[in-house]
Design an enzyme around this catalytic site. Structure first.
Site, mmCIF file in Angstrom:
data_model
loop_
_atom_site.group_PDB
_atom_site.id
_atom_site.type_symbol
_atom_site.label_atom_id
_atom_site.label_comp_id
_atom_site.label_asym_id
_atom_site.label_seq_id
_atom_site.Cartn_x
_atom_site.Cartn_y
_atom_site.Cartn_z
ATOM 1 C CG MET A 18 -2.121 -0.919 1.093
ATOM 2 S SD MET A 18 -3.478 -0.460 2.215
ATOM 3 C CE MET A 18 -2.674 -0.622 3.813
ATOM 4 C CG ASP A 37 10.012 0.111 3.601
ATOM 5 O OD1 ASP A 37 10.530 -0.882 4.148
ATOM 6 O OD2 ASP A 37 8.856 0.120 3.168
ATOM 7 C CG ASP A 60 13.545 0.770 13.418
ATOM 8 O OD1 ASP A 60 12.300 0.713 13.491
ATOM 9 O OD2 ASP A 60 14.290 0.201 14.232
ATOM 10 C CB VAL A 61 8.463 3.440 11.782
ATOM 11 C CG1 VAL A 61 8.427 3.879 10.335
ATOM 12 C CG2 VAL A 61 8.068 1.971 11.938
ATOM 13 C CG ASN A 87 1.534 2.396 4.528
ATOM 14 O OD1 ASN A 87 0.401 1.997 4.279
ATOM 15 N ND2 ASN A 87 2.627 1.740 4.119
ATOM 16 C CE1 TYR A 150 -2.535 -5.433 11.309
ATOM 17 C CE2 TYR A 150 -4.848 -6.064 11.490
ATOM 18 C CZ TYR A 150 -3.830 -5.396 10.823
ATOM 19 O OH TYR A 150 -4.118 -4.689 9.680
ATOM 20 C CE LYS A 154 -2.587 -1.903 11.797
ATOM 21 N NZ LYS A 154 -1.816 -0.830 11.123
ATOM 22 C CB THR A 185 -0.569 -5.862 0.116
ATOM 23 O OG1 THR A 185 -0.747 -6.668 1.302
ATOM 24 C CG2 THR A 185 -1.496 -4.659 0.166
#
Length: 243
Positions: A18, A37, A60-61, A87, A150, A154, A185
């Site tokens: 995405m 990324d 690295d987020v 994202n 997860y 979220k 994806t």
């Protein structure tokens, strides 16, 4: 008409899936885009393909200092930040009975903590222009139950979005969450739960997975001035599953 003409955007997890589609559409619509990324080869190749309005930064987020560097490099290269698309994320299928704390915390750091860090990092830049749009990619599992780790992260993204929208509105900064259902994806195609996903798709009212481009068009709307009075809201794109 270029709906993001001259807007500066950061998109995390932009090397594939995405995120890649978001980046492609944003550049097409006139934005200057920083792609981040951990996948350096893919990210750099995509940025080179997209041309001079794209810049790749390996990132690295979950690293707070890394976020500061991304913001500084973005401002130096393109100017103050108008749009952030949080994202990046992972979707492991964990069991509350069998998952270790390390398994769980990996999901929390990537899916939840990174969103906090990203929003915090871009606020000073967005305050310079007294505007901005932050788009946090959650999931339909931010609305209904799914796998442990997860689902909870979220849901957290949904809650953080609302809290941030209330706090940042007086700066002209909008914050919204996007809640995709089953999106076709590479991550989905490689998922250990692919058979379960196919069964789930059979129960989707629209009877198919979404194309990532369909999500990108919603993200584009939220990034653009067309969504100038939308903030603190969840935007659902799940083919009718949560209806």
């Amino acid at each position: 008409m270029a709906r993001l003409k001259d807007k500066v955007a950061i998109i995390t997890g932009a090397a594939a899936g995405m995120g890649e589609q978001h980046a492609r559409l944003f550049v097409k619509e006139g934005a200057k885009v920083v792609l981040t990324d951990v996948q350096a080869d893919k990210g750099q190749a995509l940025a080179e393909e997209l041309g001079h309005n794209a810049l790749f930064i390996q990132h690295d987020v979950t690293d707070e200092s890394g976020w500061r560097q991304v913001v500084a490099k973005t401002e130096a290269h393109f100017g103050p930040i108008d749009v952030l698309v949080n994202n990046a994320g992972i979707s492991p299928v964990l069991s509350i009975e069998r998952a270790s704390l390390a398994d769980y915390m990996k999901v929390v750091k990537i899916n939840q903590v990174s969103v906090f860090l990203g929003m915090k990092a871009v606020i000073p830049s967005m305050k310079k222009t007294k505007a901005g749009s932050i788009i946090n990619i959650s999931s339909m599992n931010g609305l209904v139950g799914g796998a442990i780790g997860y689902t909870d992260t979220k849901f957290a993204v949904r809650g953080m979005t609302k809290a941030a929208a209330k706090e940042l509105g007086h700066y002209g900064i909008r914050v919204n969450s996007v809640h995709p259902g089953v999106i076709n994806t590479p991550m989905v195609q490689k998922s250990a739960a692919l058979d379960q996903i196919k069964t789930m798709v059979a129960n989707v009212p629209l009877k198919r997975m979404a194309d990532p481009k369909e999500v990108s068009r919603l993200v584009l709307f939220l990034a653009s001035d067309d969504a100038s009075y939308s903030t603190g809201a969840e935007f659902i794109i799940d083919g009718g599953v949560t209806a």
